[in-house]
Design a protein around this motif. Structure first.
Motif, PDB file in Angstrom:
ATOM      1  N   LYS A  81       8.714  17.660   9.483  1.00 31.21           N
ATOM      2  CA  LYS A  81       7.615  18.145   8.456  1.00 31.21           C
ATOM      3  C   LYS A  81       6.375  16.964   8.762  1.00 31.21           C
ATOM      4  O   LYS A  81       6.832  16.100   9.468  1.00 31.21           O
ATOM      5  N   GLU A  82       5.226  17.613   8.651  1.00 26.13           N
ATOM      6  CA  GLU A  82       4.160  16.662   9.142  1.00 26.13           C
ATOM      7  C   GLU A  82       2.897  16.758   8.339  1.00 26.13           C
ATOM      8  O   GLU A  82       2.796  17.810   7.595  1.00 26.13           O
ATOM      9  N   ASP A  84      -1.060  14.330   7.381  1.00 27.85           N
ATOM     10  CA  ASP A  84      -1.946  13.389   7.886  1.00 27.85           C
ATOM     11  C   ASP A  84      -1.217  11.897   8.132  1.00 27.85           C
ATOM     12  O   ASP A  84      -1.690  11.111   9.071  1.00 27.85           O
ATOM     13  N   ILE A  85      -0.169  11.742   7.340  1.00 30.47           N
ATOM     14  CA  ILE A  85       0.142  10.186   7.220  1.00 30.47           C
ATOM     15  C   ILE A  85       1.458  10.267   8.130  1.00 30.47           C
ATOM     16  O   ILE A  85       1.865   8.893   8.485  1.00 30.47           O
ATOM     17  N   TYR A  86       2.042  11.244   8.211  1.00 30.73           N
ATOM     18  CA  TYR A  86       3.442  11.131   8.961  1.00 30.73           C
ATOM     19  C   TYR A  86       3.808  12.279   9.810  1.00 30.73           C
ATOM     20  O   TYR A  86       3.411  13.545   9.562  1.00 30.73           O
ATOM     21  N   LYS A  87       4.650  11.982  10.631  1.00 26.42           N
ATOM     22  CA  LYS A  87       5.462  13.329  11.181  1.00 26.42           C
ATOM     23  C   LYS A  87       6.951  12.849  11.208  1.00 26.42           C
ATOM     24  O   LYS A  87       7.214  11.742  11.991  1.00 26.42           O
ATOM     25  N   VAL A  88       7.974  13.481  10.596  1.00 33.00           N
ATOM     26  CA  VAL A  88       9.356  13.032  10.659  1.00 33.00           C
ATOM     27  C   VAL A  88      10.190  14.297  10.394  1.00 33.00           C
ATOM     28  O   VAL A  88       9.712  15.401  10.105  1.00 33.00           O
ATOM     29  N   ASN A  89      11.564  14.053  10.663  1.00 33.65           N
ATOM     30  CA  ASN A  89      12.375  15.190  10.423  1.00 33.65           C
ATOM     31  C   ASN A  89      13.298  14.673   8.999  1.00 33.65           C
ATOM     32  O   ASN A  89      13.883  13.608   8.899  1.00 33.65           O
ATOM     33  N   GLN A  90      13.085  15.343   8.171  1.00 35.36           N
ATOM     34  CA  GLN A  90      13.662  15.085   6.728  1.00 35.36           C
ATOM     35  C   GLN A  90      14.891  15.920   6.333  1.00 35.36           C
ATOM     36  O   GLN A  90      14.838  17.038   6.623  1.00 35.36           O
TER      37      GLN A  90
END
Length: 626
Positions: A81-82, A84-90
């Motif tokens: 998931k991406e 403007d404030i993060y890119k992470v695997n949730q």
């Protein structure tokens, strides 16, 4: 993500077996029950900088945590998931464990056990004591499971959402290997200049290890932190959670306390959107009103253009530009964008779409010379990464929970380290003067800056404004020109709305939107996929009802930037591409965080104009008033 009430959680817990206190204690490291350890930790937290925070190594039973990690790896599916404030695997529906029923939890017995002991009263009391946060809720559970892989990151924020009282992160990277500093993924903490205004650079960092927990009391306007980008092909698994203000019928519940807390402690996002922090934002959002003669000359051109609307060959009419103006424009702009056919094509597209992408905007000679200079700077010059090391003519955009990049704005140098620095600047405001600035940079080591400043002066010229009017049929009223450099592993802008200029609303023909132009001058390739960020994204923000509770629902703030129709423009960095967009307040715009993997910085010159429409009658009326 589906939310459940505290009552539903309590009912669900009644269906589950509850561990005795002795069993709970046995699953933690014995040291945390030691009064001496607790007092020492409390003092460490009290003395910590930049705000009160703490960490405990080997928190829980090693065997239990290894089982938890195994269950997560085998039973939980992660989705990238991406925003403007993060890119992470949730972990999707499993992110909030309190939302699962007992049948789901039976597949995750160790994870369920961990959740229970982390929210047990005996452990909550320890966290409450060492942080000084007050009583913590055991029924309002709030946990998520994330894995940070290469390129993942979380930008600066203070965690002020709803009734959160304490934040914690329990780390679960590979238990048999040490997580090293150069892997990235560290928890970084930022000091504040004043409340709600963090400094650009972090002052403390935790390199996470297996079975280590970091935690801090949520302190509105002060508990700013981020997760630095993971730089290697490794998984930095963690459980993120929050303890909330006690709920009704719990120990420590105070009627009205949560409501008062939420009302008093506005999230930083909301404060940024409401402009209450704009005195502490640099560069300033204000656009300088243009000299009357520039506005007048463009008005005359558009009015003359309007007179010829019946003539099929007159839209647009290059004869409205003098030979001297054409020579000046041709010194910068590619020849094919200065022909009757070229301008006709560009204008037709802009009038239909309210946006325009002009490739190969600068002519070959100027573009090639500038490209070689920028490439040379990238290869041979050290780029400052700490704000204290940024030297004139560059400055650091702040605060970092809104944006961070290097910029030149045509004003004198500044380097804000405290509130007095900012107050001094506010009391000595100045107008931009790129010509004067360039005269101070004659040394050869500033060749790149000198050429970029020449572009800024070009955009400020009357000749370019006339050319812009031919493309857009709009007359500029004000402008702001910025030269920017976005550094890999450091810089970005978060999604923002346009900054309105209320002084110009009464102008005849005023357009309630801002015309934005960005000349991208990024010399490297490899940006097209979006994996390394740097793209300029415009997205629709009209679904206000759906986003009304966005702060409560998700700390990420904004929707994913691949959310289908909400994305209006997604422009990756490129060389010599000029992007023109007429943007109103329903559209958000941001520059995505630049990954360490990028081959270079993202360079650009960006301009904003307030604009108006002009027709023949407007020109006649002005003539009669003279």
């Amino acid at each position: 993500m589906k939310r459940v009430s505290a009552k539903q959680v309590a009912q669900e817990q009644q269906k589950q077996p509850t561990m005795q206190v002795d069993k709970v204690k046995s699953l933690f490291n014995d040291k945390i029950w030691d009064p001496t350890f607790q007092e020492d930790l409390k003092q460490e937290i009290h003395d910590s900088q930049p705000y009160n925070w703490g960490t405990i190594r080997d928190l829980v039973d090693d065997e239990l945590l290894r089982k938890v990690r195994k269950e997560i790896e085998t039973e939980i599916h992660f989705t990238s998931k991406e925003t403007d404030i993060y890119k992470v695997n949730q972990s999707g529906d499993l992110a909030n464990l309190s939302g699962l029923d007992w049948n789901d939890l039976s597949r995750l017995p160790s994870l369920c056990r961990l959740r229970e002991i982390l929210y047990s009263e005996v452990y909550r009391d320890v966290i409450s004591h060492v942080t000084g946060a007050g009583k913590l809720s055991g029924s309002k559970m709030d946990m998520s499971i994330n894995t940070y892989t290469k390129g993942c990151h979380l930008l600066t924020h203070d965690d002020v959402i709803g009734s959160r009282r304490v934040s914690f992160i329990l780390y679960l990277p590979d238990p048999d290997k040490r997580w090293k500093d150069h892997y990235g993924g560290g928890l970084r903490l930022f000091p504040s200049i004043v409340a709600n205004v963090p400094q650009s650079d972090h002052s403390a960092k935790l390199v996470p290890q297996f079975n280590q927990i970091a935690f801090f009391q949520v302190q509105p306007g002060f508990s700013f932190h981020d997760v630095e980008e993971v730089r290697v092909n490794k998984h930095r698994l963690s459980i993120q959670g929050w303890y909330h203000i006690p709920q009704k019928e719990e120990k420590g519940f105070i009627a009205g306390e949560e409501e008062a807390w939420v009302k008093t402690n506005t999230s930083t996002l909301a404060q940024l959107e409401s402009k209450v922090l704009q005195d502490y934002e640099f560069p300033k959002g204000e656009r300088d009103i243009l000299p009357y003669h520039q506005i007048r000359h463009v008005d005359e051109l558009l009015a003359a253009q309007s007179c010829k609307e019946g003539d099929s060959q007159s839209l647009p009419d290059l004869r409205l530009l003098s030979a001297k103006e054409m020579d000046f424009l041709s010194d910068f702009i590619s020849p094919h964008h200065l022909t009757q056919e070229g301008i006709n094509k560009l204008q037709s597209h802009f009038v239909e779409k309210s946006q325009l992408q002009i490739e190969d905007f600068l002519n070959d000679d100027r573009a090639e010379f500038l490209k070689q200079l920028i490439k040379k700077d990238e290869m041979e010059k050290d780029c400052p990464y700490e704000s204290v090391n940024v030297k004139a003519p560059w400055k650091t955009a702040m605060p970092p929970h809104k944006w961070r990049y290097l910029y030149i704005d045509g004003k004198s140098h500044e380097n804000f380290q405290n509130e007095q620095d900012i107050l001094n600047k506010l009391n000595n405001e100045e107008m931009p003067n790129y010509t004067l600035l360039s005269q101070t940079l004659e040394d050869k080591k500033y060749q790149t800056e000198t050429q970029l400043i020449a572009l800024a002066n070009f955009f400020q010229s009357s000749a370019f404004k006339k050319y812009l009017a031919l493309l857009t049929l709009l007359s500029p009223l004000s402008e702001q020109v910025l030269i920017r450099r976005f550094r890999p592993g450091k810089d970005f802008t978060l999604a923002t709305q346009i900054h309105k200029n209320d002084l110009l609303k009464q102008v005849e023909g005023f357009v309630d939107a801002v015309l934005e132009g960005t000349l991208c001058l990024t010399p490297s390739d490899g940006w097209e996929s979006g994996e390394v960020g740097g793209y300029e994204l415009y997205m629709d923000n009209q679904d206000e009802d759906e986003n009304a509770n966005k702060d409560i629902e998700d700390a990420a703030v904004y929707k994913s930037d691949d959310a289908g129709d909400s994305v209006l423009i997604n422009k990756p960095p490129s060389w010599n591409s000029f992007n023109l967009v007429l943007r109103d307040e329903s559209v958000l715009q941001f520059i995505k965080y630049i990954s360490w993997s990028a081959k270079s910085s993202r360079w650009d010159v960006t301009v904003q104009w307030d604009v108006k429409t002009v027709d023949e009658d407007d020109h006649d009326e002005n003539d009669n008033n003279e």
